[in-house]
Design an enzyme around this catalytic site. Structure first.
Site, PDB file in Angstrom:
ATOM      1  N   LYS A  86      32.262   9.686  14.126  1.00 43.54           N
ATOM      2  CA  LYS A  86      30.925  10.097  14.541  1.00 43.54           C
ATOM      3  C   LYS A  86      30.748   9.881  16.040  1.00 43.54           C
ATOM      4  O   LYS A  86      31.357   8.976  16.612  1.00 43.54           O
ATOM      5  CB  LYS A  86      29.870   9.263  13.802  1.00 43.54           C
ATOM      6  CG  LYS A  86      29.796   9.466  12.308  1.00 43.54           C
ATOM      7  CD  LYS A  86      28.762   8.536  11.708  1.00 43.54           C
ATOM      8  CE  LYS A  86      28.677   8.687  10.201  1.00 43.54           C
ATOM      9  NZ  LYS A  86      28.075   9.972   9.799  1.00 43.54           N
ATOM     10  N   ARG A 138      30.675  10.591  -1.128  1.00 50.71           N
ATOM     11  CA  ARG A 138      30.968  11.254  -2.404  1.00 50.71           C
ATOM     12  C   ARG A 138      32.253  10.717  -3.033  1.00 50.71           C
ATOM     13  O   ARG A 138      32.416  10.736  -4.252  1.00 50.71           O
ATOM     14  CB  ARG A 138      31.035  12.760  -2.206  1.00 50.71           C
ATOM     15  CG  ARG A 138      32.160  13.246  -1.313  1.00 50.71           C
ATOM     16  CD  ARG A 138      31.914  14.622  -0.752  1.00 50.71           C
ATOM     17  NE  ARG A 138      30.848  14.603   0.258  1.00 50.71           N
ATOM     18  CZ  ARG A 138      30.379  15.701   0.861  1.00 50.71           C
ATOM     19  NH1 ARG A 138      30.866  16.889   0.550  1.00 50.71           N
ATOM     20  NH2 ARG A 138      29.432  15.606   1.761  1.00 50.71           N
TER      21      ARG A 138
END
Length: 428
Positions: A208, A282
């Site tokens: 990020k 996920r």
């Protein structure tokens, strides 16, 4: 300013010299909140936030106009991310007093936990803190908990949690907590709550930018929400068996970290190619959903700060709901409305499950193609790990969990939004 100020409610507009539609005015005795908007509770919360930003740290709510919901709205706005400001009020009827104190207990726990640094809350610490909190509010003898950590995760087949956290020096962990008030060890499981517990998310090798990483101590907000939702439902008298499953890891970069192109083989045989290490939530939830499905519950709810796509769609004021089950979705939306919390349904269709192609595995961990609907494909991914994904399963993409900047209603940091909605779903 440390002196305790009195605050009263009024349905009459402030005098003109306080400004047009002024939410606040002041007298020699203290402050007056003028509730002339149709949305009274939002007006109260905004006024409380305004008082907090003016340096007040202690207030006393006076007058017969204050009831459960208005006091709650004030408390939400007056709370600061750096401290719990002091609010006192006249006694309510017993039931309302209990409900108010239970809300404050559970949401304060949630907000304080999420606001802690990643140094304070590592994966194993998160599982321990959650288990201790549930035990503290539950009747004696109703809670058992198991924490699976480090390479024991591989032994038991929880490969997603292990893979995501293997790049960190802090070991990953999975909490399997059983709240069973029935006294029957063989009682059916009514619901399973599954929480994403990424205690810090660097993005891994799909790193990020610095600005996007600053708030990633809050990427365990789904676990905090699921835990507090169960706690609130217990305090409201939940009499059914519910299991809490937290999937906790730290997503870091090292020579052992997950790499693009790696393939994870899950307990149910599904293989997943990693095309983006920043789509890690996920991957850990897949383990939790498989464990949940094995309990044969009527209801599975997973909570996760999962996608930027959901936040782009609904902003910071709503959680997103994705489910194939229309009846369950309507129940959840009604629950949120009853609790005055934000929940909005986003699309989830069968074709979203087909938008995760991989050349080397059954699935990729991200969608492909132009205008890929990130929130919907993420939910589509999760559906592969729910045994009966079309019935009794809902996914909450928790966009309202944490605010990077203050607003006119909230301080910066965690909000506690969604705790009451979950409790409502479980108890009604």
């Amino acid at each position: 300013m440390s002196q305790k100020m009195t605050v009263q409610l009024s349905s009459i507009a402030a005098l003109a010299h306080w400004g047009e539609n002024a939410p606040l005015s002041f007298t020699a005795e203290g402050a007056v909140i003028h509730c002339t908007d149709s949305d009274v509770y939002s007006a109260i919360q905004r006024a409380a936030r305004k008082l907090a930003t003016q340096g007040l740290v202690a207030v006393e709510l006076q007058g017969p106009e204050w009831d459960l919901e208005s006091i709650w709205s004030f408390v939400q706005g007056f709370r600061d991310s750096k401290s719990n400001n002091d609010v006192t009020w006249a006694a309510l009827v017993e039931a309302d007093e209990k409900e108010l104190n239970d809300r404050i207990l559970t949401t304060n726990w949630t907000r304080e936990l999420i606001n802690k640094t990643a140094e304070e809350v590592a994966p194993r610490q998160l599982t321990t803190m959650a288990a201790e909190f549930i035990k503290s509010v539950a009747p004696a003898g109703t809670v058992t908990a198991k924490i699976i950590k480090d390479k024991d995760l591989l032994t038991e087949g929880w490969t997603g949690i292990y893979a995501v956290g293997r790049g960190s020096e802090r070991t990953s962990a999975m909490l399997q907590l059983d709240y069973n008030p029935t006294g029957d060890a063989d009682a059916p499981v009514f619901a399973c709550l599954v929480g994403k517990g990424i205690t810090f998310d660097s993005g891994g090798y799909s790193i990020k930018p610095s600005g996007g990483m600053a708030s990633m101590k809050a990427d365990m907000g789904g676990s905090a929400l699921a835990t507090a939702g169960l706690a609130m439902s217990i305090l409201r008298g939940l009499d059914k068996r519910v299991k809490l499953i937290l999937c906790c890891a730290e997503n870091m970069i090292s020579g052992r970290a997950l790499k693009l192109g790696d393939i994870i083989t899950y307990k149910n045989g599904k293989t997943v190619e990693i095309l983006n290490t920043d789509a890690e939530g996920r991957l850990v939830l897949a383990d939790g959903l498989q464990f949940a499905s094995a309990q044969n519950p009527e209801l599975i709810i997973d909570c996760a700060t999962l996608t930027g796509a959901a936040k782009m769609a609904v902003g910071n004021d709503f959680h997103s709901l994705l489910s194939f089950d229309n009846e369950l979705s309507q129940k959840a939306l009604t629950s949120a409305q009853e609790e005055n919390e934000g929940l909005w349904r986003l699309p989830l269709m069968e074709f979203h499950r087909t938008m995760l192609p991989s050349n080397f595995a059954d699935l990729a961990n991200i969608g492909s193609g132009a205008y890929s609907p990130g929130a919907s494909t993420a939910a589509g991914f999760l559906s592969y790990f729910v045994e009966d994904y079309q019935k009794g399963w809902m996914h909450m993409d928790c966009s309202a969990t944490y605010r990077t900047a203050p607003s006119d209603k909230w301080s910066a940091g965690a909000t506690g939004v969604g705790v009451r909605t979950l409790a409502n779903i479980l108890t009604k």
